[in-house]
Design an enzyme around this catalytic site. Structure first.
Site, short mmCIF file in Angstrom:
data_model
loop_
_atom_site.label_atom_id
_atom_site.label_comp_id
_atom_site.label_asym_id
_atom_site.label_seq_id
_atom_site.Cartn_x
_atom_site.Cartn_y
_atom_site.Cartn_z
N GLY A 10 11.04 74.88 27.17
CA GLY A 10 9.78 75.24 26.68
C GLY A 10 8.77 76.28 27.42
N GLY A 12 5.48 76.71 26.98
CA GLY A 12 4.14 76.33 26.98
C GLY A 12 3.46 76.16 28.37
N PHE A 13 2.30 75.60 28.37
CA PHE A 13 1.70 75.73 29.68
C PHE A 13 2.19 74.98 30.76
CE2 PHE A 13 -1.96 75.74 26.76
CZ PHE A 13 -2.67 76.93 27.39
N GLY A 14 3.31 73.85 30.54
CA GLY A 14 3.89 73.47 31.72
C GLY A 14 5.23 74.32 31.91
N VAL A 76 17.28 74.56 21.72
CA VAL A 76 17.95 73.66 22.45
C VAL A 76 18.42 72.44 21.64
CG1 VAL A 76 18.10 72.18 24.38
CG2 VAL A 76 16.78 74.44 24.65
N GLU A 168 -12.52 70.65 16.50
CA GLU A 168 -13.00 72.02 16.82
C GLU A 168 -12.52 72.65 15.21
OE1 GLU A 168 -11.88 72.36 21.21
OE2 GLU A 168 -10.20 72.87 20.01
N ALA A 313 -3.67 70.91 28.50
CA ALA A 313 -3.07 72.18 29.37
C ALA A 313 -3.03 71.75 30.84
CB ALA A 313 -3.62 73.45 28.83
#
Lengths: 409, 409
Positions: A10, A12-14, A76, A168, A313
């Protein structure tokens, strides 16, 4: 034990933060997309205010200057703990010494997965581009109807879920629809467009202070959004949404209500919560496996107040940095401090110069909160080029109400 | 005769210019896309150097300040001359007093339309985005192959057609492949990538002066492109291209060889040439119908030298302005001057700081021609915002070799 090869699932942010922070080990970063996505701005692509390239950054470019990181674009399929490898769709299995799982989540339909085709969620760029296409075509059709027959079936957008994403999206739709798109569709009238935000609980933005929830709802109402609270969706069909005894006819429904962690985690054989998140130890590992970590919104990790940390995030980034640190320092389970989240506050935007913010004891709303929101978001954007670009887009948008990025293909 | 309603089919260079230039009549501009496309830069999107939003402009935004112009996004099915109307897919028929046909062209496969699925052309944004996706995935696959097995089947791109589009595409691919993408795919080697430009005639850029053709071919060869002249493609399969007795294995074939005007023109019952273009009178009308005009690359219009004018943007724009003028001044057929094309020269780019240019007796190549090319292209881009954007992208690209716009979705 030397962690020679770290596999990260992954980008993403992590996962991205972890990969950037690991110093000496070989890192394999696997993502099914070729880019890191700035998900908090995805609703801006969906409402055609920003272009896809403005909020995404190719992973290979991010890691050009990290010779120890190898990027793989692949799916995966499963994790084999005993063989210490992940199985991939397009390549031979990949062995690991340690594994960081940051696969994120998809929307949850509370057991009604068949709703997804009528009420898609918005997690990936593909989702956002599809939503944008549907919205632009709906405007074209309504305009054509008005111009040729003089009447138009009402164009109703229903957004299910009053969290930050739903708020949003509703605010951005109201602005694009009523202000920015207005001059482009001269036959469409204000009353042809209806935007309804549906929330099951008693207030929107439930993670925020109650006063900010009220301010946000007032601001949305003022912008022309109908906010329906205490409204649990009981059915979704191709023609509309059922809320108890009420029925909202709509062919444009967006789901922003619940999350379910990636099904990949089910192959781990580790304890999971009801949302599919893996229940991790204080060092973010799974039971009996001190070198398999789960981070971000795939992890059920308790915060200081005893409830699970939110899927945002900053949590994912701090967890990525924390895990990278454990690996860099080769800490045994006994030597590891527990992960502690440093809460820097929360922000949600409602529209042009309208936002709500909460930092410890501080509450802000209106223009100040919006400026804060802009700065924080731009600061987080990965590349220098993207920062300049998003900033210039925003200034342009603010000054002219002429959002570009409306090109349909 | 008062031309109350002018219907324009196609929002390319010709249709757009006509719509902008008509003063008092009601104008209906119909296009199947919601945007005007700057087609000369389409190859930059296909090679992931620019983003789709950089080279397209929503038609509705273009005509915000033209209250007499109504934009419709629809497919035109046929033209009914006796009823004075066009039939549309999504709306009732549209009546016209005069009609300007600027529907453009698609690629021609010389009677082998089945080749299109293996060797797609590049005319629309959808075409370019699909090509970009295939190219990026091909790079990912080749990198994965090299990284896991140590070898890679050679990645061969074949471009059929040595006109400006083919030359620009080959040059851009060579640059992206060998220089800009290199650092992102550390396992890929130079020899893994092969770019072949196939031209049936004895030289590339046949519309240009012979010396410039030779210079362009030399520049391409120097960049690593294999230029095959006198090579007529006799078969295209999913696995490659047959050229007489020679066979080039490739799964990435792009067709830039021939044009065929829009099939919509067949419903006009007017004389057409072998490429489907309507043979127009000197005032760009069709026989017996002084208020139906055909312009751009849909028209067969003779130039001063007795051969048909080329299908390039300046011709289409001048024709659009000419026809708008006839309508504005309500000129009867007897009062009309013949259309005369003012040739301002030709430009083709080969790569970074490499181009060829030809203006009357002047021949230029290299950096000077490239700077000219940049200025001319940016000058033509419609919106102020796009101009600044494309310019900043280009400067960035030139300085850093880090093209953005590689986000796959």
């Amino acid at each position: 034990m030397d962690q020679k090869r770290v596999v990260i699932v992954g980008g993403g942010f992590g996962g991205l933060t972890a990969a950037r922070s690991i110093r000496h080990a070989e890192v394999i970063l696997i993502d099914r997309a070729n880019h890191h996505l700035f998900q908090p701005l995805l609703y801006q692509v969906a409402t055609a205010a920003l272009s896809p390239g403005d909020i995404a950054w190719p992973l290979r470019t991010v890691f050009r200057s990290h010779p120890n990181v190898r990027v793989m674009m692949d799916h995966v399929l499963s994790i084999d703990r005993s063989m210490r490898m992940v199985r991939l769709q397009g390549s031979p299995p990949m062995l690991f010494d340690s594994l960081i799982l940051a696969p994120g989540s998809r929307h949850a339909y509370f057991g009604h997965e068949e709703w997804e085709s009528y009420a898609p969620g918005m997690k990936t760029m593909t989702d956002a581009v599809r939503l944008r296409g549907n919205m632009l075509i709906a405007f074209e059709e309504a305009e054509r109807h008005r111009a040729t027959s003089g009447s138009s079936p009402r164009l109703t957008f229903v957004i299910v879920g009053g969290g930050p994403t739903g708020v949003e999206l509703a605010g951005a739709l109201a602005e694009i629809g009523r202000k920015a798109m207005g001059p482009d569709y001269p036959h469409l009238r204000r009353e042809d467009l209806s935007i309804i935000l549906v929330e099951a609980g008693p207030r929107i933005l439930p993670g925020f202070d109650r006063t900010l929830s009220v301010k946000a709802a007032d601001a949305l109402t003022h912008m022309g959004v109908t906010v329906k609270l205490n409204s649990l969706v009981t059915a979704v069909t191709p023609d509309g949404v059922q809320i108890g005894a009420g029925w909202i006819p709509s062919t444009h429904i967006v789901w922003a209500a619940g999350n379910r962690a990636s099904p990949l985690l089910n192959t781990l054989s580790a304890p999971q919560d009801s949302a599919g998140r893996v229940i991790v130890h204080p060092d973010l590992t799974i039971p009996d496996d001190p070198w398999i970590f789960v981070i971000g919104d795939a992890a059920h990790c308790l915060g200081r107040n005893g409830s699970p940390l939110p899927g945002v995030a900053p949590v994912a980034m701090q967890q990525g940095r924390y895990v990278a640190n454990l690996i860099n320092q080769k800490l045994t389970p006994e030597q590891r401090p527990a992960f502690a989240y440093a809460d820097r506050g929360m922000l949600a935007t409602i529209g042009r110069a309208k936002a709500v913010a909460q930092f410890g004891p501080i509450r802000a709303s209106g223009v100040l909160a919006w400026v804060l929101w802009c700065v924080v978001h731009i600061f987080f954007l990965i590349g220098f080029r993207n920062r300049v670009r998003v900033m210039s887009e925003w200034v342009w948008y603010y000054l002219t109400f002429k959002p570009g990025a409306r090109v349909l293909y």
